[in-house]
Write a protein that holds these residues in place. Structure first.
Motif, short mmCIF file in Angstrom:
data_model
loop_
_atom_site.label_atom_id
_atom_site.label_comp_id
_atom_site.label_asym_id
_atom_site.label_seq_id
_atom_site.Cartn_x
_atom_site.Cartn_y
_atom_site.Cartn_z
N ASP A 29 3.95 -3.58 -7.19
CA ASP A 29 2.79 -2.97 -7.84
C ASP A 29 1.89 -2.39 -6.77
OD1 ASP A 29 1.33 -5.12 -6.70
OD2 ASP A 29 1.80 -6.36 -8.44
N ASP A 30 0.77 -1.86 -7.19
CA ASP A 30 -0.17 -1.20 -6.28
C ASP A 30 -1.41 -2.04 -6.03
OD1 ASP A 30 1.44 1.01 -5.97
OD2 ASP A 30 0.64 1.98 -7.76
N GLY A 40 9.71 -6.54 2.80
CA GLY A 40 9.40 -5.22 3.33
C GLY A 40 8.99 -4.26 2.23
N GLU A 41 9.07 -2.98 2.52
CA GLU A 41 8.60 -1.96 1.58
C GLU A 41 9.30 -2.04 0.23
OE1 GLU A 41 8.24 2.92 1.30
OE2 GLU A 41 8.56 1.94 3.22
N ASP A 42 10.58 -2.41 0.22
CA ASP A 42 11.32 -2.50 -1.04
C ASP A 42 10.80 -3.63 -1.94
OD1 ASP A 42 12.88 -0.42 -0.24
OD2 ASP A 42 14.50 -1.68 0.55
N ALA A 43 10.00 -4.54 -1.38
CA ALA A 43 9.47 -5.64 -2.17
C ALA A 43 8.20 -5.26 -2.91
CB ALA A 43 9.19 -6.85 -1.28
N SER A 54 8.40 7.58 1.99
CA SER A 54 7.48 7.50 0.85
C SER A 54 6.02 7.47 1.30
CB SER A 54 7.79 6.25 0.01
OG SER A 54 7.61 5.08 0.78
N GLY A 55 5.78 7.50 2.61
CA GLY A 55 4.41 7.56 3.12
C GLY A 55 3.75 6.22 3.35
N ILE A 113 1.58 -0.68 3.72
CA ILE A 113 0.45 -0.17 2.95
C ILE A 113 0.63 1.33 2.76
CG2 ILE A 113 -1.20 -1.92 3.66
CD1 ILE A 113 -2.24 -0.01 5.76
N THR A 114 0.00 1.86 1.73
CA THR A 114 0.08 3.29 1.46
C THR A 114 -0.80 4.07 2.43
OG1 THR A 114 -1.74 3.23 -0.11
CG2 THR A 114 0.47 2.80 -0.98
#
Length: 314
Positions: free
Chosen positions: A249-250, A243-246, A164-165, A123-124
């Motif tokens: 969208d937001d 994972g994060e590379d997947a 990327s946070g 998550i961001t």
């Protein structure tokens, strides 16, 4: 040599640390042997003795509901060890370090990470801070305080924060909360086809409905160019990401219905976007039309209010 002395020293060392690398665990074993050797003769360290020592230590920890467990780190494929709780709600073991409010915040973060779309399991930073508004208990935690607590979760190894946070689960959390994750997120939990451990970072077969998932370090040892389940031809470039590379969208993570419901049993509405709607730029012509229509409306309104009939020009 008293084997119990070595066990006791090694046990004290792992209790004081809880989480460590494979190299450190073996160093602690050597140090325990060296300390006992200063008093009486001791065996020379070897990998077999380390394995035996771990078995003996776990026998001592079993009545306490604890276990000295190991797992491969998804980030680098290296083995790590941790002293974990086998009984009750595993998240409760954080109570020695965090308050009940901070533990509730951590559970909310785990919930959103596990329910993240596209098997991204991350998550961001903004989404993480928003979880302060969804705590199941009355909370006075501010966003600034939440940022400090998030930093503590990362520093103590409970969460990972990428360049990327984005926040994701660490090897320590996956290992210590494994029973909790599998029971609470049965449908969302993915297992590596090779080592059968939980996968939150890795690769997946690109064929729809195929359940094959691999850690990156497990896939690097997989030499067959076909999927072990559906036999689809594989190339590294075509495999889906886990994972994060997947993250494609937001879209916000979904919420389990049982976690946030009203007293009538209805699910609480999602938090509305507070950002203002985009303003459409108008050209000169559209502005002129708007002004002329506005003038016409004002004239019509004036005529309606004037009791005298309007004069027509010849």
């Amino acid at each position: 040599m008293s084997a119990s002395d070595i066990n006791r020293l090694f046990l004290q060392a792992i209790i004081s640390r809880h989480y460590m690398s494979d190299e450190l665990a073996k160093v602690l074993c050597k140090k325990a042997i060296e300390a006992v050797s200063m008093i009486r003769s001791a065996v020379v360290y070897n990998p077999a003795f380390f394995d035996t020592l771990v078995v003996q230590v776990n026998e001592s920890l079993e009545p306490l509901g604890l276990e000295f467990r190991t797992i491969m780190n998804e980030e680098d494929g290296k083995r790590v060890w941790a002293l974990v709780n086998n009984k009750g709600d595993e998240i409760s073991q954080m109570a020695t370090q965090y308050s009940s409010q901070e533990i509730a915040f951590f559970k909310q973060l785990v919930d959103q990470i596990m329910l993240a779309p596209n098997e991204s399991f991350s998550i961001t930073s903004l989404a993480a801070l928003r979880e302060v508004n969804h705590l199941p208990v009355k909370s006075n935690m501010t966003k600034s305080q939440a940022e400090v607590v998030l930093g503590s979760f990362v520093t103590r190894g409970w969460l990972l924060k990428s360049a990327s946070g984005r926040y994701s689960l660490s090897a320590r959390t996956i290992m210590e909360l494994q029973p909790y994750l599998k029971s609470t997120y049965e449908e969302e939990t993915l297992e590596c086809t090779s080592c059968m451990e939980i996968v939150t970072k890795g690769v997946a077969c690109y064929r729809p409905n195929c359940k094959v998932r691999f850690h990156l370090h497990c896939y690097s040892r997989y030499r067959t160019p076909k999927c072990p389940t559906c036999s689809t031809e594989w190339t590294r470039d075509r495999l889906n990401k886990v994972g994060e590379d997947a993250t494609l969208d937001d879209r916000p993570p979904r919420r389990k219905q049982s976690a946030h419901q009203s007293s009538e049993g209805e699910e609480e509405p999602e938090e509305e976007d507070e950002s203002p709607p985009p303003v459409k730029k108008e050209g000169r012509k559209s502005k002129r039309k708007a002004r002329s229509s506005q003038d016409t409306d004002e004239e019509d309104e004036a005529e309606a209010m004037d009791p005298k009939p309007s004069r027509r020009r010849g």
